[in-house]
Design a protein around this motif. Structure first.
Motif, PDB file in Angstrom:
ATOM      1  N   LYS A 232      62.084  28.113  50.923  1.00  0.00           N
ATOM      2  CA  LYS A 232      62.097  28.428  52.342  1.00  0.00           C
ATOM      3  C   LYS A 232      60.724  28.970  52.704  1.00  0.00           C
ATOM      4  N   THR A 233      60.101  28.378  53.672  1.00  0.00           N
ATOM      5  CA  THR A 233      58.786  28.830  54.119  1.00  0.00           C
ATOM      6  C   THR A 233      58.951  29.571  55.425  1.00  0.00           C
ATOM      7  N   LEU A 234      58.539  30.828  55.407  1.00  0.00           N
ATOM      8  CA  LEU A 234      58.617  31.654  56.591  1.00  0.00           C
ATOM      9  C   LEU A 234      57.223  31.759  57.221  1.00  0.00           C
ATOM     10  N   ILE A 235      57.150  31.413  58.474  1.00  0.00           N
ATOM     11  CA  ILE A 235      55.887  31.480  59.188  1.00  0.00           C
ATOM     12  C   ILE A 235      55.932  32.697  60.113  1.00  0.00           C
ATOM     13  N   THR A 236      54.993  33.592  59.899  1.00  0.00           N
ATOM     14  CA  THR A 236      54.933  34.776  60.738  1.00  0.00           C
ATOM     15  C   THR A 236      53.642  34.725  61.550  1.00  0.00           C
ATOM     16  N   ALA A 237      53.738  35.093  62.797  1.00  0.00           N
ATOM     17  CA  ALA A 237      52.572  35.042  63.652  1.00  0.00           C
ATOM     18  C   ALA A 237      51.943  36.407  63.825  1.00  0.00           C
TER      19      ALA A 237
END
Length: 67
Positions: free
Chosen positions: A62-67
């Protein structure tokens, strides 16, 4: 080395042709190694299994993208 036997679904997710091309062997050989139909005592077979495990880890994580 790894004793993982890959399922049909996992093998479908992998690019078997790319692994075969990388190691200059046939698609059939790669599939047989991954299924466990061939011995994994050679350096070639162990390299194929290791790369397949690494590729599946990337595909399944699972790839979590945080801004």
């Amino acid at each position: 080395m790894a004793t993982k036997i890959f399922t049909s679904t996992e093998i479908k997710d992998l690019k078997v042709a790319a692994l075969a091309r990388k190691y200059k062997c046939s698609d059939d050989y790669v599939r047989r190694v991954l299924k466990g139909d061939r011995e994994r005592n050679t350096e070639l077979a162990q390299s194929i299994v290791k790369d397949a495990i690494d590729a599946l880890e990337i595909i399944e994580r699972k790839t979590l993208i945080t801004a």
